[in-house]
Scaffold this motif. Structure first.
Motif, PDB file in Angstrom:
ATOM      1  N   ILE A 247      -1.698   2.638   5.564  1.00  0.00           N
ATOM      2  CA  ILE A 247      -1.320   3.219   4.268  1.00  0.00           C
ATOM      3  C   ILE A 247      -1.006   2.126   3.241  1.00  0.00           C
ATOM      4  CG2 ILE A 247      -0.553   5.360   5.335  1.00  0.00           C
ATOM      5  CD1 ILE A 247       2.327   4.483   5.016  1.00  0.00           C
ATOM      6  N   LYS A 248      -1.080   2.509   1.982  1.00  0.00           N
ATOM      7  CA  LYS A 248      -1.021   1.524   0.891  1.00  0.00           C
ATOM      8  C   LYS A 248       0.327   0.801   0.842  1.00  0.00           C
ATOM      9  CE  LYS A 248      -3.302  -0.033  -2.723  1.00  0.00           C
ATOM     10  NZ  LYS A 248      -4.617  -0.660  -2.541  1.00  0.00           N
TER      11      LYS A 248
ATOM     12  N   ARG B 146      -3.808   8.260   5.431  1.00  0.00           N
ATOM     13  CA  ARG B 146      -3.639   8.151   3.976  1.00  0.00           C
ATOM     14  C   ARG B 146      -3.315   9.512   3.368  1.00  0.00           C
ATOM     15  NH1 ARG B 146      -8.836   4.869   2.068  1.00  0.00           N
ATOM     16  NH2 ARG B 146      -7.848   4.871   0.012  1.00  0.00           N
TER      17      ARG B 146
ATOM     18  N   CYS C 203       1.487   5.588  -2.283  1.00  0.00           N
ATOM     19  CA  CYS C 203       0.471   6.198  -1.413  1.00  0.00           C
ATOM     20  C   CYS C 203      -0.169   7.404  -2.096  1.00  0.00           C
ATOM     21  CB  CYS C 203       1.099   6.625  -0.081  1.00  0.00           C
ATOM     22  SG  CYS C 203       1.648   5.210   0.889  1.00  0.00           S
TER      23      CYS C 203
END
Ligand code: ADP
Length: 481
Positions: A267-268, A368, A282
């Motif tokens: 995830i970001k 994500r 995210c």
């Protein structure tokens, strides 16, 4: 205890759904509680390759007759986090596209595939070197093991006294096959009767598991009650009633290390209960990925699911028009029945910019979506336990669920208990009821104080395996006593 799991899938080696999540995590929880656990699976060569799992070929094999052919089955080993997996090779049966069939379908020789696997797994178990206390089998693919053990494997000293536990992860998939396989596979034909594996003149593997296992469990207390009714019993409710003293429901946990927004490398930005700021990043990442406009105040709804009747995809499809009209964004990840795939693709094309559909199975994208969306949808017609809602809550995405099975047992309805609520329930399997629950969730989303409380409770929910693993240990011990 010396415990052997025999199953058809386990995360991260091969996964089609929640069964893999359970067989991937419960053995480790049992091992951490001090037990000795081995997991036996088919050697799905291409799935392992896809999932970057390296197996070591062992200098061991098993010879097995099946359907008139003598098969040589080499063994492989994988060790992950201290847990030992033994994999049975038979490339013409297991190195195929899909675990059970191509594109979500079923291979015609599935009974041959899994009876061969069951028998070889029993041989492998018998030769592990230590007497086995418990053989834990899962779903129809291993449903015949208790019967095979009691009828054809009693000469193996290390396995003859093992107690069998059979877990029903989904009663709807029973493994029903024409009777001609009985003789072709050498199954014990004197058990082909109403109280055994016979079902309307056919072989029923799940029924065999129920009939012959020492204990039967299913994956939530509510589902354990529901399957005794005609609505959920898939024609086995009467048979289950007959064996109800051996039936119990133990809710699934989640592998909280594998599913952890604080440490997830996909995830970001990482986040957790004490600092949710990363979730907003995210959300932006997901909105960009899906081609949506980037806006914090637009609710992003999501669903990650097999596309099957069970999952209430028709209820989702019926509501897309009105949610789009209200300006919501919707991300869908799934594959399965061709009709649903087709309709979802058309809807995504029609509402591009607000609706996104990815057809396929993709764990990285799933992560994500769990991280980047606000509201997770599970409109299931039935749901033995459900893992998606546990993952969603862990990632601070508030679930809207139909109140059935494990969804009842794991998600607390916010409108009915504001102090404890972690999501939103609806009862009727009808698009309007589903929409009303989504509207309640969106109303709460628009109230930042209420939303942050719901979300924090969801993230903090204890979904660890510990207490459920303890319940399995008690089940095993009660058999051994
Ligand atoms: P079931 O086992 O009935 O399919 P569960 O909710 O118990 O449903 O478990 C589904 C599991 O499979 C979850 O881990 C979910 O994230 C995962 N999953 C389902 N569909 C997909 C997909 N298309 N891509 C990635 N993961 C998926």
């Amino acid at each position: 205890m010396n415990i052997v799991f025999i199953a058809s899938e386990a995360s991260p080696l091969a996964k089609t759904g929640g069964l893999a999540d359970v067989v991937g995590a419960l053995p480790r929880a049992l091992m951490n509680a001090g037990h000795h656990v081995t997991v036996i699976l088919p050697f799905y060569r291409r799935e392992l390759y896809k999932n970057n799992i390296v197996a070591t070929a062992l200098d061991q094999s098993v010879e097995m007759w099946a359907d008139g052919v003598q098969r040589h089955c080499p063994l492989h080993e994988v060790r992950l986090n201290g847990l030992r997996y033994l994999l049975i090779e038979q490339d013409d049966l297991f190195n195929r596209e899909g675990v059970y069939g191509p594109a979500g379908g079923a291979y015609e020789d599935n009974l041959l595939r899994f009876v061969l696997f069951d028998r070889v797994a029993l041989e492998v178990g018998a030769n592990l070197g230590e007497p086995i206390d418990v053989l834990h089998c899962h779903d129809w693919q291993t449903g015949l093991i208790p019967l095979l053990l009691k009828t054809q494997y009693q000469h193996h000293a290390n396995i003859a006294g093992a107690k069998t536990v059979y877990t029903i992860h989904n009663l709807a998939y029973q493994g029903v096959f024409p009777v001609l396989w009985l003789h072709r596979l050498g199954l014990p034909s004197h058990h082909f009767h109403l109280g055994g594996l016979e079902f309307h003149g056919q072989i029923n593997c799940m029924k065999a598991g129920i009939a012959y296992a020492d204990a039967i469990t299913t994956v939530s207390p509510t589902y354990a009650r529901e399957i005794l009714t005609p609505e959920y019993g898939c024609q086995l409710e009467g048979f289950l009633h007959h064996h109800v003293e051996r039936l119990s429901g133990i809710v699934n946990g989640l592998d909280v290390e594998h599913w952890d927004p604080e440490n997830d490398v996909v995830i970001k930005e990482n986040y957790g209960a004490s600092n949710m700021a990363g979730k907003a990043v995210c959300k932006i990442d997901l909105q960009q990925h899906c081609g949506f406009s980037v806006a914090e105040d637009i609710p992003v709804l999501s669903i990650i699911s097999r596309l099957a009747d069970q999952k209430g995809i028709d209820l989702l499809i019926s509501n897309v028009g009105r949610w789009m009209a209200r300006g919501y964004q919707l991300a869908v990840l799934g594959s399965g029945d061709l009709h649903s795939e087709h309709v979802l693709s058309s809807l995504a094309a029609e509402h591009g910019g607000n609706m996104y559909f990815y057809r396929g199975f993709d764990e990285a994208l799933a992560r994500r979506i769990y991280a980047g969306s606000d509201i997770f949808l599970m409109p299931s017609r039935f749901e033995p336990c459900g893992l998606g809602q546990l993952m969603a809550m862990r990632y601070g995405t508030v679930p809207v669920v139909r109140s059935t099975g494990g969804l009842c047992d794991t998600v607390v309805d916010y409108p009915s208990g504001k102090q404890q609520g972690t999501g939103f329930h609806f009862a009727d399997a009808h698009p309007d009821a589903f929409d009303a629950a989504v509207e309640s969730a969106v109303d709460a989303f628009r109230n930042p104080t209420a939303w942050s409380r719901i979300r924090t409770r969801a993230v903090k929910r204890d979904s660890t395996w510990e207490s459920s693993a303890q319940a399995y240990v008690q089940c095993y011990e009660s058999l051994i006593d």
